[in-house]
Design an enzyme around this catalytic site. Structure first.
Site, PDB file in Angstrom:
ATOM      1  N   THR A 188      69.270   6.730  -2.180  1.00  0.00           N
ATOM      2  CA  THR A 188      70.333   6.952  -1.222  1.00  0.00           C
ATOM      3  C   THR A 188      69.812   7.847  -0.112  1.00  0.00           C
ATOM      4  O   THR A 188      69.077   8.807  -0.377  1.00  0.00           O
ATOM      5  CB  THR A 188      71.570   7.593  -1.891  1.00  0.00           C
ATOM      6  OG1 THR A 188      72.579   7.830  -0.906  1.00  0.00           O
ATOM      7  CG2 THR A 188      71.229   8.895  -2.583  1.00  0.00           C
ATOM      8  N   GLU A 335      76.188   7.943  -6.248  1.00  0.00           N
ATOM      9  CA  GLU A 335      76.024   8.753  -7.449  1.00  0.00           C
ATOM     10  C   GLU A 335      77.117   8.541  -8.498  1.00  0.00           C
ATOM     11  O   GLU A 335      77.061   9.135  -9.578  1.00  0.00           O
ATOM     12  CB  GLU A 335      76.012  10.248  -7.055  1.00  0.00           C
ATOM     13  CG  GLU A 335      74.831  10.659  -6.196  1.00  0.00           C
ATOM     14  CD  GLU A 335      75.003  10.411  -4.705  1.00  0.00           C
ATOM     15  OE1 GLU A 335      74.181  10.893  -3.913  1.00  0.00           O
ATOM     16  OE2 GLU A 335      75.985   9.726  -4.330  1.00  0.00           O
ATOM     17  N   LYS A 445      86.173  21.063  13.667  1.00  0.00           N
ATOM     18  CA  LYS A 445      86.917  22.314  13.810  1.00  0.00           C
ATOM     19  C   LYS A 445      87.037  22.638  15.292  1.00  0.00           C
ATOM     20  O   LYS A 445      86.069  22.971  15.957  1.00  0.00           O
ATOM     21  CB  LYS A 445      86.228  23.456  13.071  1.00  0.00           C
ATOM     22  CG  LYS A 445      87.087  24.722  13.025  1.00  0.00           C
ATOM     23  CD  LYS A 445      86.504  25.791  12.135  1.00  0.00           C
ATOM     24  CE  LYS A 445      87.465  26.980  12.041  1.00  0.00           C
ATOM     25  NZ  LYS A 445      86.943  28.069  11.173  1.00  0.00           N
ATOM     26  N   TRP A 450      91.562  22.143  11.935  1.00  0.00           N
ATOM     27  CA  TRP A 450      90.684  21.115  11.393  1.00  0.00           C
ATOM     28  C   TRP A 450      91.227  19.750  11.786  1.00  0.00           C
ATOM     29  O   TRP A 450      92.411  19.458  11.572  1.00  0.00           O
ATOM     30  CB  TRP A 450      90.604  21.215   9.869  1.00  0.00           C
ATOM     31  CG  TRP A 450      89.916  22.455   9.384  1.00  0.00           C
ATOM     32  CD1 TRP A 450      90.496  23.575   8.895  1.00  0.00           C
ATOM     33  CD2 TRP A 450      88.510  22.687   9.354  1.00  0.00           C
ATOM     34  NE1 TRP A 450      89.546  24.510   8.554  1.00  0.00           N
ATOM     35  CE2 TRP A 450      88.305  23.991   8.825  1.00  0.00           C
ATOM     36  CE3 TRP A 450      87.395  21.947   9.729  1.00  0.00           C
ATOM     37  CZ2 TRP A 450      87.047  24.553   8.656  1.00  0.00           C
ATOM     38  CZ3 TRP A 450      86.135  22.499   9.556  1.00  0.00           C
ATOM     39  CH2 TRP A 450      85.974  23.783   9.029  1.00  0.00           C
TER      40      TRP A 450
END
Length: 548
Positions: A188, A335, A445, A450
């Site tokens: 990956t 994963e 941000k 956010w």
């Protein structure tokens, strides 16, 4: 001896969870089922088992033993499916090479994986020729040429795949061994550093197949899989073992269609001629299929499709639903096996609220069985399941990768606190539906707030004339960061930044987004295409570099 342990009698068979066990029921009950390669080559599950035996015999003759790593570089073919089984079943390790990486990255992964044998399609021989001087452990190269003569090459070839198969015995004896034996590995790529090797044991693969099939088959109707389905993967088989679904298809005895190289028109033709009913792909492929079928619309109704890899936008979802497709999102990562949640709708949900149905289909959905999915703060405390409390998704499941290959520090970071950290920020509803807010590295941000790049992308995608878009944060002296949008116009459509800003400001007025989420007009760039990673995801690293 612990009296609480179940002690088997000496003659009992303890049944290790090995890849070969996925074939037991399939061969017994569905031996006449068909595997098709591009609609040009067909054989039964019984013949599939014979070919798996021949592959193992041929590899054994080339020196493959228990623990040998055998790399595969191919399009989605019957050979790849044979490799999914034959290589791990003999105790060797299947390495699915990402053929879309750069030659130097492919060289790194071949060396890092300790690959000794490479099965390579003729199309990828030039890559091996380019890197041959740097190969350290590769001892044998087998070319796959669809039964044709091997092309001329300076590489020392051990032979051609079909020729070696014809000379090999189908009666290879696949014995038992520890179910924790490494069955498969792949790499990956992140935003920094070398690719990381992800490995799965036989036990991991079998448990993932059982869990995925349990969840997919549990639905009464919609977003489901059943034994009369015809399966065609449209996720590259080098990518996370094609999301584990080829193993599910064989386990359930489904007719399986391998499409070769992805060409939208060819995929649509196979869908029709082979009567495909179940597939999976990334959003970019779905968009390509819908675009390619606009002028002479084929019947897409009844085509069930899991969308993963990146967010499924409501606009794309609605376009697919309008064509009769049953599209829904899945969630996971390299994963995680990868499937840890699916956007399957509860019974009767669609009838209540069509707009909410689309939102649910586009969400990661709810965890599949045996998955412990939590949304936590920085202290690993659970966030409230109210659809508002944001935190990182952390996971436990019996099929998650346990470590990165040869990278102990990165492995410990992945599993900090005993949970696998996804780096995905999300909220969870009282009903257990998960909604991804953003990747930790992609959250913007700005102005002390956010901003979710994913949410802004979804809203821009709703603007008429937008084909595709991506949003990243760029540096700003006053606000720290500001969003920047990259937009691809639909063919023949006129669209400017003013129209996009105006639509986003409407969402500001309705309190859906903050004013800080709206890019300034000069930070909306119209581009011919948006860069993608080797597996079709939007490459935000490249976009950030372009915005500097």
């Amino acid at each position: 001896m612990n009296a609480n342990l179940v002690a088997p009698t000496p003659s009992a068979y303890t049944y290790p969870l090995l890849v070969k066990q996925l074939l037991v029921n399939a061969l017994s009950l569905h031996g006449d089922q068909e595997i098709s390669y591009r609609g040009e080559m067909r054989y039964s599950f019984h013949e599939f088992r014979h070919r798996i035996g021949r592959l193992a015999s041929a590899l054994s003759a080339l020196g493959a033993r228990h623990g040998t790593t055998v790399a595969v570089m191919d399009w989605d073919s019957h050979r790849y499916l044979e490799s999914y089984f034959g290589i791990p079943m003999m105790g060797a390790t299947l390495f699915t090479v990402n053929v879309r990486l750069s030659p130097q990255q492919i060289l790194y992964t071949l060396n890092d994986s300790d690959a000794e044998i490479v099965l390579v399609h003729a199309d990828f021989l030039p890559v091996l020729e380019q890197i041959k001087a740097g190969l350290k452990g590769v001892l044998q190269i087998v070319v796959m040429a669809d039964g044709q003569d091997a092309p001329a090459t300076p590489l020392p070839l051990a032979g051609e795949y079909e020729t070696l198969m014809a000379q090999a015995s189908p009666d290879f004896k696949f014995g038992d061994f520890d179910e924790q034996t490494k069955a498969a590995t792949f790499y990956t790529t992140g935003t920094t550093g070398d690719p990381k090797g992800v490995s799965y044991s036989h036990r991991d693969i079998v448990l993932h197949a059982l869990v995925a099939s349990t969840s997919l088959c549990a639905q009464r109707e919609g977003q489901r899989l059943h034994r009369e389905d015809v399966y065609m993967p449209i996720t590259p088989m080098f990518h996370v073992l094609a999301w584990g679904l080829p193993y599910v298809a064989v386990l359930l005895g489904l007719k399986t269609v391998l499409p070769g190289r992805y060409v939208p028109e060819a995929l649509l033709k196979l869908r029709q001629s082979e009567q495909v009913t179940f597939s999976h792909c990334v959003p970019t492929i779905l968009q390509m299929l819908l675009t390619a079928s606009q002028e002479d619309p084929p019947d897409l109704s009844g085509w069930k499709m899991i969308i993963g890899g990146s967010a499924l936008s409501p606009v794309l979802c609605e376009a697919a639903l309008a064509r009769g497709m049953d599209v829904f999102a899945g969630y996971g990562m390299s994963e995680t096996g990868p499937i840890v949640s699916l956007a399957q709708l509860p019974p009767g949900f669609a009838a209540r609220d069509p707009q909410e149905e689309v939102r649910r289909r586009c969400s990661p959905g709810r965890p599949v069985p045996l998955v412990d999915l939590r949304v936590v703060d920085e202290e690993m405390r659970d966030m409230p399941r109210d659809g508002r409390g944001q935190g990182e998704i952390v996971l436990r499941a019996p099929f998650l990768t346990q470590s990165y290959f040869k990278k102990p520090e990165a492995s410990e970071e992945l599993w900090a606190g005993g949970y696998l950290h996804t780096q995905d920020i999300a909220v969870m509803t009282p009903q257990g539906f998960v909604q991804i807010v953003d990747r930790i590295k992609d959250v913007i941000k700005t102005g002390g707030e956010w901003v979710s790049s994913i949410e802004v992308e979804g809203l821009i995608a709703e603007v008429p004339g937008v084909q595709e878009c991506a949003v990243v944060g760029v540096r700003d002296e006053k606000w720290g960061e500001r969003p920047m949008a990259f937009v691809v116009r639909k063919a023949g459509m006129e669209l400017d930044s003013t129209a996009i800003c105006a639509r986003l400001l409407e969402h500001v007025d309705s309190k859906r987004i903050s004013k800080y989420a709206v890019p300034e007009a000069d930070r909306i760039a119209f581009v011919s295409e948006i860069p993608k990673t080797s597996v079709g995801k939007i490459n935000k690293k490249v976009l950030r570099e372009q915005s500097l």
